[in-house]
Design an enzyme around this catalytic site. Structure first.
Site, PDB file in Angstrom:
ATOM      1  N   ASP A 135      -0.141   5.199   0.798  1.00  0.00           N
ATOM      2  CA  ASP A 135      -0.385   6.173   1.866  1.00  0.00           C
ATOM      3  C   ASP A 135      -0.575   5.490   3.211  1.00  0.00           C
ATOM      4  O   ASP A 135      -1.378   4.569   3.351  1.00  0.00           O
ATOM      5  CB  ASP A 135      -1.612   7.021   1.525  1.00  0.00           C
ATOM      6  CG  ASP A 135      -1.391   7.835   0.264  1.00  0.00           C
ATOM      7  OD1 ASP A 135      -0.780   8.905   0.356  1.00  0.00           O
ATOM      8  OD2 ASP A 135      -1.810   7.369  -0.816  1.00  0.00           O
ATOM      9  N   ASP A 153       0.864  -1.170   0.000  1.00  0.00           N
ATOM     10  CA  ASP A 153       0.000   0.000   0.000  1.00  0.00           C
ATOM     11  C   ASP A 153       0.910   1.233   0.000  1.00  0.00           C
ATOM     12  O   ASP A 153       2.080   1.154   0.402  1.00  0.00           O
ATOM     13  CB  ASP A 153      -0.879  -0.035   1.246  1.00  0.00           C
ATOM     14  CG  ASP A 153      -1.623   1.271   1.463  1.00  0.00           C
ATOM     15  OD1 ASP A 153      -2.329   1.702   0.547  1.00  0.00           O
ATOM     16  OD2 ASP A 153      -1.472   1.860   2.553  1.00  0.00           O
TER      17      ASP A 153
END
Length: 272
Positions: free
Chosen positions: A10, A8
């Site tokens: 952010d 991922d």
């Protein structure tokens, strides 16, 4: 040993200022030197991620739009999934009790109906930006996802409204406390990673993944080795209590964990 590592962006790979730390970049390059395939699995747009990859001089597969698109190393579309036009119409033309702003994504970019410059802070590394548009006039047959951005309590109420109206015709998830996403049914990072791993001739057991929000739930639960960030949404930690929690994105915990994994895999790991 894992042969594919999925990240991922952010709250996970990126620090709170939405910048990729030097230690993290160096560690990603070490993974490539060990012939470990990289995949960035994010809610961000493919246009933005391709630009970032070029800036960082990294070769990686892209799972973007929270699983709505998968791109190969060469930039070719490997998989795509859009909202059904009727669902997009219902969401965009529905009267919802919310103060959240609305954001529409398709292959041409990110669209919203009013300037929200504070949202652009998260995209400073790429310069990617929204386009102002009349959302109700956008073609409903090419909408990949719709996002609502606002206060979490307001979005929780909205989630109940959308769930009642849409049923199983859409997948609803929180990609952050302040962001509720409407995705095609069955569309998530885990499903996309299954497609990608099969394309590469790998099993999900040969994958490792890192995440911090509920849109990472399926991905983390499916891979052979899932890691949760110390700054993760409490809901994610509660939903996957068997997975290890590492450090905070502020301290580049992904790099810290992977350095230990590469150099001292025979020793127990403890967060910094």
């Amino acid at each position: 040993m894992a042969r594919l590592a999925a990240f991922d962006m952010d709250g996970t790979l990126l620090m709170p200022d939405h910048r990729l730390g030097d230690q993290t970049l160096a560690t990603l390059k070490r993974l490539r030197e060990r012939d470990i395939t990289l995949a960035f699995a994010t809610g961000r747009h493919a246009l933005e991620m391709r630009q970032l990859l070029g800036n960082l001089a990294l070769d990686a597969y892209l799972i973007t739009g929270n699983g709505t698109r998968i791109h190969t190393l060469e930039g070719d579309v490997l998989h795509e999934q859009d909202l059904a036009p009727a669902v997009a119409e219902a969401v965009l033309h529905g009267e919802w009790e919310t103060t959240a702003s609305v954001h529409v994504f398709n292959d041409r970019g990110w669209f919203t109906d009013k300037p929200l410059p504070w949202l652009l802070v998260a995209h400073g590394m790429s310069g990617f930006s929204y386009q102002i548009a009349d959302l109700q006039r956008l073609p409903s047959d090419e909408v990949t996802k719709i996002c609502f951005v606002g206060e979490h309590a307001d979005l929780e109420r909205l989630r109940l409204q959308l769930s009642e109206a849409l049923g199983d015709s859409a997948h609803l998830c929180f990609s952050a406390f302040e962001c509720l996403e409407v995705l095609p049914p069955g569309c998530n990072k885990g499903a996309a990673l299954r497609v990608l791993s099969s394309h590469l001739g790998l099993t999900l057991a040969e994958c490792m993944a890192f995440g911090d929000a509920m849109n990472d739930h399926e991905m983390l639960s499916l891979v052979g080795h899932g890691l949760i960030m110390g700054n993760a949404m409490p809901q994610l930690i509660s939903a996957l209590p068997h997975l290890q929690v590492i450090g905070h994105c502020q301290t580049q915990a992904v790099s810290h964990y992977l350095s230990h994994w590469l150099d001292h895999s025979d020793l127990p790991y403890s967060p910094e």
